[in-house]
Enzyme design. Sequence first.
Site, mmCIF file in Angstrom:
data_model
loop_
_atom_site.group_PDB
_atom_site.id
_atom_site.type_symbol
_atom_site.label_atom_id
_atom_site.label_comp_id
_atom_site.label_asym_id
_atom_site.label_seq_id
_atom_site.Cartn_x
_atom_site.Cartn_y
_atom_site.Cartn_z
ATOM 1 N N ASP A 1 3.445 15.057 7.644
ATOM 2 C CA ASP A 1 4.645 14.978 6.735
ATOM 3 C C ASP A 1 4.750 16.453 6.107
ATOM 4 O O ASP A 1 5.721 16.509 5.527
ATOM 5 C CB ASP A 1 4.242 14.122 5.435
ATOM 6 C CG ASP A 1 4.458 12.557 5.872
ATOM 7 O OD1 ASP A 1 4.622 12.416 7.002
ATOM 8 O OD2 ASP A 1 3.767 11.752 5.024
ATOM 9 N N THR B 1 4.185 -3.484 1.372
ATOM 10 C CA THR B 1 5.384 -3.966 1.532
ATOM 11 C C THR B 1 6.017 -4.314 2.898
ATOM 12 O O THR B 1 6.732 -5.374 3.217
ATOM 13 C CB THR B 1 6.405 -3.052 0.803
ATOM 14 O OG1 THR B 1 6.095 -2.819 -0.549
ATOM 15 C CG2 THR B 1 7.847 -3.531 0.727
ATOM 16 N N ARG B 2 5.459 -3.396 3.690
ATOM 17 C CA ARG B 2 5.891 -3.454 5.270
ATOM 18 C C ARG B 2 5.359 -4.638 5.717
ATOM 19 O O ARG B 2 5.982 -5.436 6.491
ATOM 20 C CB ARG B 2 5.683 -2.375 6.040
ATOM 21 C CG ARG B 2 6.434 -1.062 5.448
ATOM 22 C CD ARG B 2 6.340 0.140 6.486
ATOM 23 N NE ARG B 2 6.792 1.455 5.469
ATOM 24 C CZ ARG B 2 7.392 2.314 6.254
ATOM 25 N NH1 ARG B 2 7.392 2.600 7.525
ATOM 26 N NH2 ARG B 2 7.979 3.521 5.730
ATOM 27 N N SER C 1 1.436 6.318 -4.189
ATOM 28 C CA SER C 1 1.224 5.505 -3.217
ATOM 29 C C SER C 1 -0.273 4.998 -3.180
ATOM 30 O O SER C 1 -1.020 5.880 -2.941
ATOM 31 C CB SER C 1 1.929 5.685 -2.060
ATOM 32 O OG SER C 1 1.172 6.479 -1.062
ATOM 33 N N ASN D 1 5.837 0.807 0.917
ATOM 34 C CA ASN D 1 4.278 1.011 1.244
ATOM 35 C C ASN D 1 3.738 0.081 2.501
ATOM 36 O O ASN D 1 4.647 -0.567 2.846
ATOM 37 C CB ASN D 1 3.626 0.996 -0.088
ATOM 38 C CG ASN D 1 3.732 -0.433 -0.954
ATOM 39 O OD1 ASN D 1 3.511 -1.422 -0.019
ATOM 40 N ND2 ASN D 1 3.580 -0.401 -2.251
ATOM 41 N N ARG E 1 11.701 0.882 4.726
ATOM 42 C CA ARG E 1 11.020 1.757 3.720
ATOM 43 C C ARG E 1 9.914 0.854 3.069
ATOM 44 O O ARG E 1 9.906 -0.350 2.983
ATOM 45 C CB ARG E 1 11.832 2.439 3.033
ATOM 46 C CG ARG E 1 12.802 3.643 3.391
ATOM 47 C CD ARG E 1 12.192 4.849 3.832
ATOM 48 N NE ARG E 1 11.368 5.297 2.550
ATOM 49 C CZ ARG E 1 11.800 6.031 1.761
ATOM 50 N NH1 ARG E 1 13.169 6.223 1.649
ATOM 51 N NH2 ARG E 1 11.322 6.577 0.843
ATOM 52 N N SER F 1 10.778 5.386 11.360
ATOM 53 C CA SER F 1 10.491 6.623 12.077
ATOM 54 C C SER F 1 11.411 6.788 13.258
ATOM 55 O O SER F 1 11.531 5.736 14.098
ATOM 56 C CB SER F 1 9.097 6.598 12.502
ATOM 57 O OG SER F 1 8.712 7.622 13.675
ATOM 58 N N THR G 1 10.505 -0.207 11.466
ATOM 59 C CA THR G 1 9.923 0.852 11.612
ATOM 60 C C THR G 1 11.011 1.841 10.686
ATOM 61 O O THR G 1 12.147 1.830 11.089
ATOM 62 C CB THR G 1 9.628 1.605 12.918
ATOM 63 O OG1 THR G 1 9.054 2.882 12.596
ATOM 64 C CG2 THR G 1 10.879 1.565 13.580
ATOM 65 N N ARG H 1 0.469 12.293 -4.202
ATOM 66 C CA ARG H 1 1.597 11.177 -4.583
ATOM 67 C C ARG H 1 0.886 9.817 -5.124
ATOM 68 O O ARG H 1 -0.380 9.768 -5.232
ATOM 69 C CB ARG H 1 2.300 10.759 -3.257
ATOM 70 C CG ARG H 1 3.136 11.937 -2.661
ATOM 71 C CD ARG H 1 3.599 11.505 -1.171
ATOM 72 N NE ARG H 1 4.510 10.335 -1.297
ATOM 73 C CZ ARG H 1 4.619 9.319 -0.262
ATOM 74 N NH1 ARG H 1 4.220 9.757 0.873
ATOM 75 N NH2 ARG H 1 5.312 8.463 -0.587
ATOM 76 N N ARG I 1 11.134 8.663 15.848
ATOM 77 C CA ARG I 1 10.251 8.566 17.029
ATOM 78 C C ARG I 1 9.843 7.325 17.403
ATOM 79 O O ARG I 1 9.913 6.854 18.758
ATOM 80 C CB ARG I 1 8.956 9.372 16.853
ATOM 81 C CG ARG I 1 8.045 9.339 18.009
ATOM 82 C CD ARG I 1 6.716 9.960 17.536
ATOM 83 N NE ARG I 1 6.037 9.382 16.599
ATOM 84 C CZ ARG I 1 5.227 8.293 16.422
ATOM 85 N NH1 ARG I 1 5.079 7.669 17.511
ATOM 86 N NH2 ARG I 1 4.978 7.897 15.173
#
Length: 316
Positions: A91, A161-162, A28, A158, A156, A136, A134, A26, A138
């Site tokens: 993933d 960004t988070r 990213s 990268n 969401r 996720s 998050t 990918r 979990r």
Amino acid sequence: MLRERAPRIQARRRGDRAVTLRIGTRGSALALAQAGTIADALGGELVVITSEGDTSTASLASLGGTGVFAKALRDALLAGEIDAVVHSYKDLPTAKASGLSVAAVPRRADARDALCARDGLTFDTLPEGARVGTGSPRRRAQVASLRPDLELVDIRGNVDTRLGRVGADDPERRLDAVILAAAGLDRVGRSDAVTELLDLDTWPTAPAQGALAIETRRDEEKLVSRLDHRPTRLTTSAERGVLAELEAGCAAPIGAHAFVEDDMLFLTARIYAPDGSAHLTASHATVLQKDAAADVAARVAAELLAAGAAELAPLG
């Protein structure tokens, strides 16, 4: 194609001509960093493949889970556009892909989750009502289970960004913390953002977190097999085996941790109610022998199912 890594040429031939191993990834920053280490080790070149998960802003759950990232890469591999694919192993769907093989699982990095919070805060010292980001299921369940007073925000994007949302000026975007994989932060050089590493005993992570999987077409495993690390393959196979036995997707609220010690394979798995209101845990061990990973995974999964895992969380 992103870049060539020409100093070492992998022994692959097209007709009478030696060619460079084409490694799909990918685009990213994290994916490129992960695949770049494999390209360096094998003397290959990176080929960027774009998936629906990379272009859509919808939640991963609505797109079908994290397996959406693997499909485009696998399609390109089967079509002969590339010779190998580097996946974040967590993933990768547990179902085997026809015509493909996980040819190598390199040595695993840190399997823990990391809290990245403003002002050096830890999970326990986050104030009541703090906004934690998050994407996720979990991690959402784990936060809700241990700190129901915190506000969960689905995010969401990268790594940068988070992280950029932690302490942001815009009150609508501002978060007090995000939870990310420690291995990913290290691979993109952002371990400086970590304020706490979460212990695996109380905070088990996604099956195979921290590990990479290198996939090739069947019967071409020798292209990359020298990078395979047996202890990592054993532990990740055991963890992912729980998912397979439970018929759970890789986005299910399940954490697992396996390790090898004194010729024994140990495995613990925990499944959560999506809202964090309850969880079930099972642990087993087995001697290192043929099918050890499958054996211990089957016993852990059977105990979870007998305890009511199918009623606790969405499986199947």
